[in-house]
Design an enzyme around this catalytic site. Structure first.
Site, short mmCIF file in Angstrom:
data_model
loop_
_atom_site.label_atom_id
_atom_site.label_comp_id
_atom_site.label_asym_id
_atom_site.label_seq_id
_atom_site.Cartn_x
_atom_site.Cartn_y
_atom_site.Cartn_z
N ASP A 33 0.83 -1.21 0.00
CA ASP A 33 0.00 0.00 0.00
C ASP A 33 0.86 1.25 0.00
O ASP A 33 2.06 1.20 0.25
CB ASP A 33 -0.89 0.02 1.25
CG ASP A 33 -1.87 -1.13 1.23
OD1 ASP A 33 -2.48 -1.36 0.18
OD2 ASP A 33 -2.00 -1.81 2.26
N LYS A 55 -3.45 4.25 -3.31
CA LYS A 55 -3.91 5.38 -4.12
C LYS A 55 -2.70 6.24 -4.44
O LYS A 55 -2.01 6.70 -3.55
CB LYS A 55 -4.94 6.18 -3.32
CG LYS A 55 -5.59 7.27 -4.13
CD LYS A 55 -6.80 7.81 -3.39
CE LYS A 55 -7.21 9.17 -3.88
NZ LYS A 55 -7.31 9.29 -5.34
N MET A 170 -8.23 5.91 11.84
CA MET A 170 -8.85 6.56 10.67
C MET A 170 -9.79 7.69 11.10
O MET A 170 -10.79 7.94 10.42
CB MET A 170 -9.62 5.53 9.82
CG MET A 170 -8.74 4.48 9.21
SD MET A 170 -9.66 3.28 8.23
CE MET A 170 -10.39 2.27 9.50
N1 SAH Z 1 -4.11 -2.37 9.95
C1 SAH Z 1 -3.67 -1.14 10.53
C2 SAH Z 1 -4.74 -0.09 10.55
C3 SAH Z 1 -5.20 0.34 9.20
S1 SAH Z 1 -6.34 1.65 9.26
C4 SAH Z 1 -3.12 -1.40 11.93
O1 SAH Z 1 -3.34 -2.47 12.48
O2 SAH Z 1 -2.44 -0.53 12.46
C5 SAH Z 1 -5.27 3.03 9.04
C6 SAH Z 1 -5.25 3.84 10.29
O3 SAH Z 1 -4.29 3.34 11.20
C7 SAH Z 1 -4.85 5.27 10.08
O4 SAH Z 1 -5.92 6.06 9.63
C8 SAH Z 1 -4.40 5.65 11.46
O5 SAH Z 1 -5.51 5.89 12.30
C9 SAH Z 1 -3.74 4.39 11.92
N2 SAH Z 1 -2.31 4.45 11.63
C10 SAH Z 1 -1.61 3.67 10.79
N3 SAH Z 1 -0.31 4.00 10.80
C11 SAH Z 1 -0.18 5.00 11.68
C12 SAH Z 1 0.89 5.79 12.16
N4 SAH Z 1 2.15 5.58 11.70
N5 SAH Z 1 0.65 6.74 13.07
C13 SAH Z 1 -0.58 6.96 13.53
N6 SAH Z 1 -1.62 6.26 13.13
C14 SAH Z 1 -1.45 5.29 12.22
#
Ligand code: SAH
Length: 487
Positions: A33, A55, A170
């Site tokens: 991604d 995207k 998110m």
């Molecule tokens: N599968 C992922 C979550 C995907 S949804 C997990 O388990 O972490 C994507 C969301 O994860 C983002 O919108 C944000 O809220 C959070 N996220 C992912 N990476 C992040 C980061 N480096 N810092 C803060 N939030 C993060």
């Protein structure tokens, strides 16, 4: 073959699991991604095909159906497929849909869990998601649905009434309606709240406020929002590291560049690897091979760089051929390279420059007949050492062990130069090649060098040197950077 749904962790590349690294190393195809950490892609073999399904700026997002179809097709074709996903593949990542598509198509798959940002991002901000007695549960909710539209499936009343920690993923774009909804559902407006942007990355930023004020700080994605008593905790460690958030360019040759970059990253810096030199075999490889075969006839072998050691020992068939020859190293890095080959340097000068080595050798030998010396080193280098030894009556053989060349410019890394704060130079050739390749105007404002010789070269090329290592080693350079930013 198998399709692996691999959790890449929240951003810090060191948070990939061992199993994740293992399956990446055997991948034929990696499907990743946009938010993926590109350094993890380097763990895939060079022949692996890398497919981005995120995207693209201005472009369309690959639909989930297309991604599922891609995974099925590649799995059926017998390839080892790694589907790399941020955090954990089954936490708000549609990994469940991908697994279902693979199962329906009869394609073998394996899930490699990852460290989810829901827990790791608060941890990197110094916020424990639970605390004994005060915060006895944590709820992870998606902030993707608009809480004002009533169409969503998140039961905000239930979330509020649980009384534990609420972690919203998110949710940056809908921070205000989410906080308002939680207040309406009964949470106190002064409940501590924090938003951690780009968590676990070098540019992590933690915004701290309350439920009623967090939205005013306008959190930007990607952000993890934490609401509850624990959000007041500020057990900061990641953002307190000495080089946190500094963008530092590393110009050393590979593989040493990666070692220095890793050192800087451990201290919190964002290291940009832009090697300005590379090593190649010398014109006359036979001479090096002959010198190695006859090394026992010399009284001293003097090494002036780790690369000189590495290249020389490639030609030393039998350790015993060293015979009675004594061994000098210009500094601890070179001595460490010798030690890796079970050779303990007999001499390391107190200052790690050729002048000091010359003096130390003269002291060591005293009034003895100076004898024969072999210096396996770069094809072009300063003549201070061989000239000085020859003038003192030594019989000197300088044998080229390698050539330094300027690598082809790297446009991707070069694009990062504009935002870099510091550039490090560990030898005169890194200065010369860097300026010749990228031009003086691209040089970041703080120039840091390993020592006086490199500084002199930098100044002769019109650069102003801000930091010079007191100890002329790579650890010395890192220490000088730490000192500079501590002030
Ligand atoms: N599968 C992922 C979550 C995907 S949804 C997990 O388990 O972490 C994507 C969301 O994860 C983002 O919108 C944000 O809220 C959070 N996220 C992912 N990476 C992040 C980061 N480096 N810092 C803060 N939030 C993060």
């Amino acid at each position: 073959m198998t399709v692996y749904l691999v959790g890449a962790g929240p951003g810090d590349p060191d948070l990939l699991t061992l199993r994740g690294a293992e399956v990446l190393a055997g991948a034929d195809v990696v499907v990743y991604d946009r938010l993926s950490v590109t350094s993890l892609l380097d763990l895939a073999p060079p022949h692996a095909e890398l497919i981005s399904v995120g995207k693209q700026p201005g472009g369309p997002r690959t639909s989930q159906d297309d991604i599922n179809a891609l995974l099925v097709a590649r799995g059926r074709a017998g390839q080892q497929v790694v589907r790399l996903k941020g955090g954990d593949p089954f936490v708000f990542a549609r990994g469940g849909e991908e697994a279902a598509a693979l199962a329906a198509a009869g394609v073998a798959f394996e899930v490699v869990p990852g460290i989810t940002s829901a827990v790791a991002v608060p941890a990197y901000a110094g916020i424990p998601v639970t605390m004994r007695y005060s915060s006895t549960s944590f709820t992870v909710v998606t902030g993707h649905e608009d809480p004002t539209k009533g169409e969503g499936s998140v039961n905000w009343e239930a979330v509020a009434s649980l009384g534990g920690t609420v972690v919203v993923l998110m949710g940056a774009a809908r921070c205000r309606p989410i906080c308002e909804r939680l207040i309406a559902a009964g949470l106190a407006p002064d409940t501590p709240a924090a938003a951690v942007q780009w968590g676990t990355r070098p540019h992590q930023r933690t915004l701290r406020a309350s439920l009623s004020t967090l939205a005013d700080l306008e959190p930007q994605p990607p952000a993890t929002i934490v609401i509850g008593e624990v959000a007041a905790a500020d057990l900061a460690w990641f953002e307190n590291r000495p080089l946190f958030g500094r963008r530092i360019v590393v110009t050393r040759a590979q593989p040493q560049a990666s070692a220095l970059a890793a050192d800087l990253r451990r201290r919190g810096a964002e290291a940009i690897e832009l090697p300005a030199i590379a090593f190649e075999p010398p014109e006359d490889l036979d001479r090096l091979a002959r010198a190695a075969a006859e090394v026992g006839r010399y009284d001293w072998v003097v090494f002036t760089s780790p690369t000189g050691v590495a290249r020389f020992f490639e030609h030393l068939r039998d350790a015993r051929s060293l015979g009675e020859a004594r061994v000098a190293a210009i500094g601890p890095g070179t001595a460490a390279e010798l030690a890796e080959r079970n050779v303990v340097a007999d001499l390391i000068p107190e200052q790690y420059v050729a002048e000091a080595l010359l003096e130390a050798l003269a002291d060591e030998v005293g009034s003895d007949w100076p004898g024969r010396v072999l210096i396996p080193r770069a094809e072009t280098a300063r003549d201070v050492l061989p000239d000085g030894l020859a003038a003192a009556g030594w019989d000197v053989d300088v044998v080229p062990a390698y050539r330094t060349v300027a690598p082809a410019p790297d446009p991707v890394a070069a694009a990062l130069l504009a935002d870099a704060e510091v550039i490090t130079f560990t030898s005169s050739s890194t200065v010369t090649n860097f300026v010749d390749t990228y031009g003086i105007n691209t040089v970041p404002k703080v120039v840091a060098t390993i020592g006086p010789i490199t500084s002199a070269t930098a100044r002769s090329r019109g650069l102003e040197v801000t930091i010079e290592a007191a100890e002329h080693t790579v650890p010395g350079l890192v220490a000088a950077l730490e000192d500079f930013f501590a002030r």
